[in-house]
Design a protein around this motif. Structure first.
Motif, PDB file in Angstrom:
ATOM      1  N   GLY A   1       0.827  -1.209   0.000  1.00 31.31           N
ATOM      2  CA  GLY A   1       0.000   0.000   0.000  1.00 31.31           C
ATOM      3  C   GLY A   1       0.857   1.252   0.000  1.00 31.31           C
ATOM      4  O   GLY A   1       1.311   1.717  -1.028  1.00 31.31           O
ATOM      5  N   SER A   2       1.099   1.790   1.188  1.00 36.05           N
ATOM      6  CA  SER A   2       1.897   2.999   1.312  1.00 36.05           C
ATOM      7  C   SER A   2       3.384   2.642   1.252  1.00 36.05           C
ATOM      8  O   SER A   2       3.877   1.829   2.038  1.00 36.05           O
ATOM      9  CB  SER A   2       1.556   3.671   2.642  1.00 36.05           C
ATOM     10  N   ILE A   3       4.096   3.230   0.296  1.00 38.04           N
ATOM     11  CA  ILE A   3       5.535   2.987   0.170  1.00 38.04           C
ATOM     12  C   ILE A   3       6.259   4.282   0.526  1.00 38.04           C
ATOM     13  O   ILE A   3       6.064   5.305  -0.133  1.00 38.04           O
ATOM     14  CB  ILE A   3       5.886   2.529  -1.256  1.00 38.04           C
TER      15      ILE A   3
ATOM     16  N   ASP B   1       4.970   9.880  19.035  1.00 35.08           N
ATOM     17  CA  ASP B   1       5.332  11.237  18.615  1.00 35.08           C
ATOM     18  C   ASP B   1       4.439  11.603  17.437  1.00 35.08           C
ATOM     19  O   ASP B   1       4.558  11.042  16.353  1.00 35.08           O
ATOM     20  CB  ASP B   1       6.808  11.239  18.193  1.00 35.08           C
ATOM     21  N   GLU B   2       3.544  12.561  17.645  1.00 40.97           N
ATOM     22  CA  GLU B   2       2.539  12.857  16.618  1.00 40.97           C
ATOM     23  C   GLU B   2       3.121  13.516  15.371  1.00 40.97           C
ATOM     24  O   GLU B   2       2.453  13.599  14.347  1.00 40.97           O
ATOM     25  CB  GLU B   2       1.451  13.759  17.192  1.00 40.97           C
ATOM     26  N   ASN B   3       4.347  13.975  15.469  1.00 38.55           N
ATOM     27  CA  ASN B   3       4.909  14.707  14.330  1.00 38.55           C
ATOM     28  C   ASN B   3       5.486  13.801  13.247  1.00 38.55           C
ATOM     29  O   ASN B   3       5.900  14.273  12.201  1.00 38.55           O
ATOM     30  CB  ASN B   3       6.000  15.661  14.813  1.00 38.55           C
ATOM     31  N   ARG B   4       5.531  12.502  13.513  1.00 38.16           N
ATOM     32  CA  ARG B   4       6.176  11.651  12.496  1.00 38.16           C
ATOM     33  C   ARG B   4       5.204  10.832  11.667  1.00 38.16           C
ATOM     34  O   ARG B   4       5.624   9.959  10.912  1.00 38.16           O
ATOM     35  CB  ARG B   4       7.258  10.782  13.115  1.00 38.16           C
ATOM     36  N   ASN B   5       3.909  11.103  11.756  1.00 42.03           N
ATOM     37  CA  ASN B   5       2.910  10.441  10.906  1.00 42.03           C
ATOM     38  C   ASN B   5       3.074   8.924  10.948  1.00 42.03           C
ATOM     39  O   ASN B   5       3.215   8.250   9.919  1.00 42.03           O
ATOM     40  CB  ASN B   5       3.041  10.970   9.464  1.00 42.03           C
ATOM     41  N   THR B   6       3.025   8.420  12.158  1.00 47.14           N
ATOM     42  CA  THR B   6       3.346   7.019  12.438  1.00 47.14           C
ATOM     43  C   THR B   6       2.561   6.020  11.588  1.00 47.14           C
ATOM     44  O   THR B   6       3.050   4.936  11.291  1.00 47.14           O
ATOM     45  CB  THR B   6       3.102   6.760  13.942  1.00 47.14           C
ATOM     46  N   LYS B   7       1.358   6.400  11.180  1.00 51.56           N
ATOM     47  CA  LYS B   7       0.515   5.403  10.510  1.00 51.56           C
ATOM     48  C   LYS B   7       1.120   4.856   9.218  1.00 51.56           C
ATOM     49  O   LYS B   7       0.775   3.767   8.795  1.00 51.56           O
ATOM     50  CB  LYS B   7      -0.892   5.956  10.254  1.00 51.56           C
ATOM     51  N   LYS B   8       2.043   5.605   8.630  1.00 46.71           N
ATOM     52  CA  LYS B   8       2.685   5.103   7.412  1.00 46.71           C
ATOM     53  C   LYS B   8       3.737   4.030   7.705  1.00 46.71           C
ATOM     54  O   LYS B   8       4.276   3.412   6.794  1.00 46.71           O
ATOM     55  CB  LYS B   8       3.347   6.261   6.644  1.00 46.71           C
ATOM     56  N   TYR B   9       4.041   3.860   8.970  1.00 42.69           N
ATOM     57  CA  TYR B   9       5.140   2.968   9.339  1.00 42.69           C
ATOM     58  C   TYR B   9       4.708   1.849  10.282  1.00 42.69           C
ATOM     59  O   TYR B   9       5.534   1.261  10.964  1.00 42.69           O
ATOM     60  CB  TYR B   9       6.278   3.788   9.970  1.00 42.69           C
ATOM     61  N   THR B  10       3.415   1.577  10.316  1.00 47.73           N
ATOM     62  CA  THR B  10       2.938   0.545  11.230  1.00 47.73           C
ATOM     63  C   THR B  10       2.803  -0.790  10.532  1.00 47.73           C
ATOM     64  O   THR B  10       2.525  -0.857   9.344  1.00 47.73           O
ATOM     65  CB  THR B  10       1.555   0.908  11.805  1.00 47.73           C
ATOM     66  N   GLY B  11       3.012  -1.837  11.309  1.00 45.60           N
ATOM     67  CA  GLY B  11       2.694  -3.190  10.861  1.00 45.60           C
ATOM     68  C   GLY B  11       1.594  -3.730  11.758  1.00 45.60           C
ATOM     69  O   GLY B  11       0.992  -2.980  12.530  1.00 45.60           O
TER      70      GLY B  11
END
Lengths: 284, 284
Positions: free
Chosen positions: A167-169, B200-210
């Protein structure tokens, strides 16, 4: 395009299945110490050929995907170097980047390009039998280029994993990768292990669990050979995250002790807001 | 058999759907302040009748299921007492038992029997629209009898929830209930809230979750009016569990700091053993 998958376990097998389904023109080769797994994979048509001898595979590989433990990765690459095809693109799936890159890049010859990557998907159970195409669909993929990488090879890897269904890369620095993965992956594992190990074994807890406990302990079936390595390779980020988590835990604990409903409500409204934010992307 | 469900939200609605499917001879009545929900439920045939006026429902109820917030429960029962049918069996779904029982039992007339219970199933989202039969299937059910309860009524409740599809039904003391639920449910919520709020809300964590981060934060969409109540009502057990969890967390943190692979491996083998034990029953 000839792709060689090094380590045909859960992640390596998922790559093979995804490539077969999405990129039928690719030839898939695999290297694994378990020749039985290779035979099975070949007999079901998952790979075109496999061997426990890298010299049979590596010289013809245009793309090499290492899905092995971090420590093994640098040993293997050292052995493979004299046999790498001119112009080969190499990638990996390692969960920690900075220290791995620092170790590997100095060894590499100029005519190959190692673009480091990290699929954020399914590694709960070991082995080819647990691999699946589906775990990659919609999952996050992280690519951590270095100044050594060619733009075209970074773009190749992006396209490649997009075609496999990720999905998101995201293209991020190795240090940022380690910072954020220390939080989303390693801290989560530290917490889950601590939770299940703090259970009182004498009360047969399984009869009294709901979804919440099962959710929080789902990742405790952990590979004890891999994870200590990952924790130690990312120690400074991980320890900082543990510290921040403990601050929040202490704040909530104090509020419970003091019957401080206002603080509890505030923390819960905050967690709900963050939950909804997390899901707003995942559901797209 | 006339059953009255008090509070037709997620859990109350799931009871209505389960009873309709499994016990077609039951008449289902509901009380809720939201008359719109009652109209919808009646129009789709989920309930036979509903009202926001308990006096229309309570006098005919043979079985009353309270699925309301703990604090509301004692207020409501006080109002209902003069209207209860002789021989009525009453039950609830409250996540904490000792303090609720201590508050309610002294009010009860001799001709009714309140058998306290706790379905360990699905309360992540609020409202009838999130209710379902399926969440009860195979789930754990806890019944916490007191000396006041008649054996036949305890058995009735056991049979009743068995017929709705619940899996393991345990009869335990209120204090043991609170001890174990403080661990499996409340501690899990404390941890999940602390984890997501330490992001940390500034790093847009949702793009990096598994999956691991999503698993560990799935219950952070939390009802901030209910959970502070539950935490406070079970404070002593919960604080003890938080303490035990923190001991394990500190032990693992120290091992990471010290590159103590042996301790990490031991803790991971232990967590894997416990994971497999947890799943051996759930998969039955």
């Amino acid at each position: 395009m000839n792709v060689a998958i090094i380590g045909l376990g859960n992640i390596g097998g998922s790559f093979a299945k995804s490539i077969r389904a999405s990129l039928p023109n690719y030839k898939i080769y695999a290297i694994d110490i378990d020749t039985n797994t290779l035979s099975i994979a070949k007999s079901i048509g998952l790979i075109d050929d496999g061997s426990d001898d890298f010299k049979e595979i590596i010289p013809k590989a245009d793309l090499i995907i290492f899905s092995v433990y971090p420590k093994l990765l640098s040993q293997l690459i050292k052995n493979y170097i004299p046999y790498l095809k001119d112009g080969a693109i190499i990638t990996d799936v390692t969960g920690v980047k900075s220290s791995v890159i620092d170790e590997i890049e100095p060894m590499l010859p100029d005519n190959v390009d190692f673009v480091f990557g990290h699929p954020m998907a399914g590694r709960e159970n070991r082995g080819l039998e647990f691999s699946s195409r589906e775990v990659f669909i919609g999952a996050n993929y992280l690519i951590t280029p270095t100044p050594r990488n060619k733009e075209e090879n970074i773009n190749f890897l992006k396209d490649f994993v997009k075609q496999l269904g990720f999905g998101s890369i995201s293209v991020i620095t190795p240090d940022f990768h380690d910072e954020v993965i220390g939080f989303t992956s390693q801290l989560a594992h530290v917490i889950a292990i601590s939770l299940i190990n703090s259970d009182d074994e004498n009360r047969n807890t399984k009869k009294y669990t709901g979804d919440s406990y099962r959710d929080l302990t789902r990742i405790t079936n952990i590979n004890e050979k891999l994870w200590p390595e990952l924790f130690m390779m990312n120690k400074s980020h991980l320890l900082k995250h543990i510290d921040n988590f403990k601050s929040q835990l202490d704040k909530l604990t104090l509020a419970i002790e003091a019957d401080d409903v206002e603080t509890m409500e505030k923390m819960m409204l905050e967690s709900t807001k963050r939950y909804l934010d997390l899901h707003s992307l995942n559901e797209k």
